[in-house]
Design a protein around this motif. Sequence first.
Motif, mmCIF file in Angstrom:
data_model
loop_
_atom_site.group_PDB
_atom_site.id
_atom_site.type_symbol
_atom_site.label_atom_id
_atom_site.label_comp_id
_atom_site.label_asym_id
_atom_site.label_seq_id
_atom_site.Cartn_x
_atom_site.Cartn_y
_atom_site.Cartn_z
ATOM 1 N N ASP A 32 0.824 -1.209 0.000
ATOM 2 C CA ASP A 32 0.000 0.000 0.000
ATOM 3 C C ASP A 32 0.855 1.256 0.000
ATOM 4 O O ASP A 32 0.493 2.265 -0.569
ATOM 5 C CB ASP A 32 -0.924 0.020 1.219
ATOM 6 N N ARG A 33 1.980 1.191 0.687
ATOM 7 C CA ARG A 33 2.857 2.355 0.817
ATOM 8 C C ARG A 33 4.293 1.914 0.606
ATOM 9 O O ARG A 33 4.612 0.751 0.710
ATOM 10 C CB ARG A 33 2.721 2.951 2.214
ATOM 11 N N MET A 62 -2.059 2.586 -8.721
ATOM 12 C CA MET A 62 -2.937 3.753 -8.720
ATOM 13 C C MET A 62 -4.404 3.332 -8.771
ATOM 14 O O MET A 62 -5.258 3.920 -8.099
ATOM 15 C CB MET A 62 -2.583 4.690 -9.874
ATOM 16 N N GLU A 63 -4.701 2.315 -9.552
ATOM 17 C CA GLU A 63 -6.067 1.800 -9.636
ATOM 18 C C GLU A 63 -6.517 1.270 -8.273
ATOM 19 O O GLU A 63 -7.648 1.528 -7.841
ATOM 20 C CB GLU A 63 -6.154 0.696 -10.695
ATOM 21 N N LYS A 64 -5.648 0.562 -7.600
ATOM 22 C CA LYS A 64 -5.960 0.031 -6.270
ATOM 23 C C LYS A 64 -6.250 1.174 -5.299
ATOM 24 O O LYS A 64 -7.224 1.118 -4.544
ATOM 25 C CB LYS A 64 -4.785 -0.812 -5.773
ATOM 26 N N ARG A 65 -5.428 2.192 -5.335
ATOM 27 C CA ARG A 65 -5.631 3.353 -4.456
ATOM 28 C C ARG A 65 -6.949 4.052 -4.787
ATOM 29 O O ARG A 65 -7.675 4.474 -3.887
ATOM 30 C CB ARG A 65 -4.472 4.333 -4.573
ATOM 31 N N ARG A 70 -8.441 6.358 -1.801
ATOM 32 C CA ARG A 70 -7.273 6.999 -1.205
ATOM 33 C C ARG A 70 -6.769 8.115 -2.110
ATOM 34 O O ARG A 70 -6.918 8.065 -3.323
ATOM 35 C CB ARG A 70 -6.190 5.958 -0.972
ATOM 36 N N PRO A 71 -6.147 9.133 -1.519
ATOM 37 C CA PRO A 71 -5.653 10.263 -2.323
ATOM 38 C C PRO A 71 -4.510 9.853 -3.250
ATOM 39 O O PRO A 71 -3.791 8.905 -2.976
ATOM 40 C CB PRO A 71 -5.162 11.266 -1.274
ATOM 41 N N MET A 72 -4.366 10.584 -4.324
ATOM 42 C CA MET A 72 -3.326 10.326 -5.322
ATOM 43 C C MET A 72 -2.262 11.412 -5.253
ATOM 44 O O MET A 72 -1.955 12.060 -6.251
ATOM 45 C CB MET A 72 -3.934 10.294 -6.727
ATOM 46 N N ARG A 73 -1.722 11.614 -4.074
ATOM 47 C CA ARG A 73 -0.693 12.641 -3.920
ATOM 48 C C ARG A 73 0.523 12.324 -4.797
ATOM 49 O O ARG A 73 0.912 11.182 -4.925
ATOM 50 C CB ARG A 73 -0.255 12.733 -2.467
ATOM 51 N N ARG A 74 1.080 13.325 -5.365
ATOM 52 C CA ARG A 74 2.301 13.265 -6.181
ATOM 53 C C ARG A 74 2.150 12.431 -7.462
ATOM 54 O O ARG A 74 3.140 12.114 -8.105
ATOM 55 C CB ARG A 74 3.482 12.772 -5.356
#
Length: 121
Positions: A32-33, A62-65, A70-74
């Motif tokens: 996840d991170r 990105m699709e999972k996030r 969840r936010p797409m920071r950066r």
Amino acid sequence: MKNPIKEIAVSAMVAILVGAIPVLVQAEELPDRGPVPFSAYDKNGDNSISEEEFYGVRAQRMEKRAQEGRPMRRAANAPDFSEFDSNGDGELTSAELTAGQQAQMQQRRGGKGMGKGQGVK
């Protein structure tokens, strides 16, 4: 007399299954991170990461996030494959991936290291 169509179909299924085994064995859950491990990128198990594998894993993460809300920071500032491919050969080695990931972490910290550590004055 044998059924040639049935033999061809069975042979094709066996070939597909045998070809899929390395991918299934290599499949690794994306974290996840944090940095993605080399083995998660190397989908075909050839000990290198192609540009297609690199961007495919990024899109998958990105699709999972997005599905998790969840936010797409950066995301807009995500590094290009070429930033990791230090020798420009179109493939990433484990060392190139690690070096690129470390460089990205340094940039996010504003060029600061990890600090002195415990017990260091």
